[in-house]
Enzyme design. Structure first.
Site, PDB file in Angstrom:
ATOM      1  N   HIS A  95      26.046  -4.891  67.334  1.00 18.57           N
ATOM      2  CA  HIS A  95      26.104  -5.163  65.893  1.00 18.57           C
ATOM      3  C   HIS A  95      27.243  -4.378  65.263  1.00 18.57           C
ATOM      4  CE1 HIS A  95      23.263  -1.860  66.624  1.00 18.57           C
ATOM      5  NE2 HIS A  95      23.663  -1.337  65.472  1.00 18.57           N
ATOM      6  N   GLU A 143      21.046   3.122  68.623  1.00 23.89           N
ATOM      7  CA  GLU A 143      19.628   2.985  68.298  1.00 23.89           C
ATOM      8  C   GLU A 143      19.069   1.634  68.746  1.00 23.89           C
ATOM      9  OE1 GLU A 143      18.696   3.877  64.094  1.00 23.89           O
ATOM     10  OE2 GLU A 143      17.098   2.390  64.259  1.00 23.89           O
ATOM     11  N   HIS A 149      28.433  -2.678  61.666  1.00 27.80           N
ATOM     12  CA  HIS A 149      28.024  -2.220  60.335  1.00 27.80           C
ATOM     13  C   HIS A 149      29.171  -2.523  59.366  1.00 27.80           C
ATOM     14  CE1 HIS A 149      24.644   0.598  61.515  1.00 27.80           C
ATOM     15  NE2 HIS A 149      25.273   0.538  62.682  1.00 27.80           N
ATOM     16  N   ASP A 163      21.043  -3.709  56.290  1.00 31.82           N
ATOM     17  CA  ASP A 163      20.480  -2.590  57.047  1.00 31.82           C
ATOM     18  C   ASP A 163      19.309  -2.024  56.242  1.00 31.82           C
ATOM     19  OD1 ASP A 163      20.044   0.129  58.129  1.00 31.82           O
ATOM     20  OD2 ASP A 163      21.829  -0.311  59.317  1.00 31.82           O
ATOM     21  N   ILE A 164      18.196  -1.818  56.902  1.00 26.50           N
ATOM     22  CA  ILE A 164      16.976  -1.373  56.211  1.00 26.50           C
ATOM     23  C   ILE A 164      17.073   0.110  55.796  1.00 26.50           C
ATOM     24  CG2 ILE A 164      15.570  -0.637  58.208  1.00 26.50           C
ATOM     25  CD1 ILE A 164      14.413  -2.984  55.390  1.00 26.50           C
TER      26      ILE A 164
HETATM   27  P1  AMP Z   1      22.782   1.843  65.620  1.00 23.41           P
HETATM   28  O1  AMP Z   1      22.180   1.100  66.796  1.00 23.41           O
HETATM   29  O2  AMP Z   1      22.961   3.296  65.920  1.00 23.41           O
HETATM   30  O3  AMP Z   1      24.043   1.191  65.110  1.00 23.41           O
HETATM   31  O4  AMP Z   1      21.730   1.797  64.439  1.00 23.41           O
HETATM   32  C1  AMP Z   1      20.923   0.659  64.219  1.00 23.41           C
HETATM   33  C2  AMP Z   1      20.896   0.323  62.757  1.00 23.41           C
HETATM   34  O5  AMP Z   1      19.988  -0.762  62.599  1.00 23.41           O
HETATM   35  C3  AMP Z   1      20.427   1.463  61.844  1.00 23.41           C
HETATM   36  O6  AMP Z   1      21.359   1.634  60.791  1.00 23.41           O
HETATM   37  C4  AMP Z   1      19.062   0.979  61.350  1.00 23.41           C
HETATM   38  O7  AMP Z   1      18.794   1.368  60.015  1.00 23.41           O
HETATM   39  C5  AMP Z   1      19.195  -0.533  61.459  1.00 23.41           C
HETATM   40  N1  AMP Z   1      17.910  -1.214  61.673  1.00 23.41           N
HETATM   41  C6  AMP Z   1      17.000  -0.955  62.627  1.00 23.41           C
HETATM   42  N2  AMP Z   1      15.948  -1.781  62.527  1.00 23.41           N
HETATM   43  C7  AMP Z   1      16.202  -2.594  61.473  1.00 23.41           C
HETATM   44  C8  AMP Z   1      15.496  -3.647  60.848  1.00 23.41           C
HETATM   45  N3  AMP Z   1      14.297  -4.073  61.278  1.00 23.41           N
HETATM   46  N4  AMP Z   1      16.075  -4.264  59.773  1.00 23.41           N
HETATM   47  C9  AMP Z   1      17.279  -3.861  59.323  1.00 23.41           C
HETATM   48  N5  AMP Z   1      17.996  -2.868  59.872  1.00 23.41           N
HETATM   49  C10 AMP Z   1      17.465  -2.231  60.929  1.00 23.41           C
END
Ligand code: AMP
Length: 131
Positions: A92, A87, A94, A28-29
């Site tokens: 996905h 988001e 975590h 995760d970035i």
């Molecule tokens: P959520 O959809 O609420 O589970 O959050 C999406 C997650 O994806 C967040 O923790 C972001 O930091 C992560 N994220 C979004 N874009 C990227 C990316 N390009 N590379 C890695 N992680 C990402």
């Protein structure tokens, strides 16, 4: 195409941890802690519980192997698992190394890491991962 599909296709860079025919894992970035990994199905489905039974079951088994690798690599008591998905509209999981319950709170500030640190963490987890 979601941002995660672009990562899987190699169109956007990521810190890759593991991959098989159906799933992809990367850092995760905006990590809550060092070693915060996302597991994504290559199939582009928004809501995790819309995945077919076979994909969802296999995703959990893939996540198990990645979690074992995280546990070997990052000092923690356990690897916690959570699903949010508000988001990015691509299912996905975590995987988050935790020692205290508060380690997995998304209200916490995200860690800022240098590219070199991300690279080192991803390659160390990858080296411990048997997917
Ligand atoms: P959520 O959809 O609420 O589970 O959050 C999406 C997650 O994806 C967040 O923790 C972001 O930091 C992560 N994220 C979004 N874009 C990227 C990316 N390009 N590379 C890695 N992680 C990402």
């Amino acid at each position: 195409m979601t941002v995660f599909s672009k990562i899987i296709a190699g169109e956007i860079p990521c810190y890759k941890v593991a991959e098989d025919d159906c799933f992809f894992a990367f850092l995760d970035i905006n990590p809550l802690v060092k070693g915060h990994v996302l597991v994504v199905p290559k199939k582009e489905v928004d809501y995790i519980f819309d995945l077919d039974d076979e994909t969802l079951s296999q995703m959990m088994l893939f996540s198990k192997r990645v979690a074992q690798a995280i546990k070997k690599t990052i000092e923690c008591r356990k690897v916690g698992l959570t699903v949010i998905g508000l988001e990015v509209p691509h299912a996905h999981i975590h995987l988050i190394p935790i020692t205290h319950e508060s380690d997995i709170s998304f209200a916490n500030p995200k860690k800022k890491l240098e590219a070199k640190e991300f690279e080192a963490i991803a390659s160390a987890i990858a080296a411990n991962c048997n997917v």
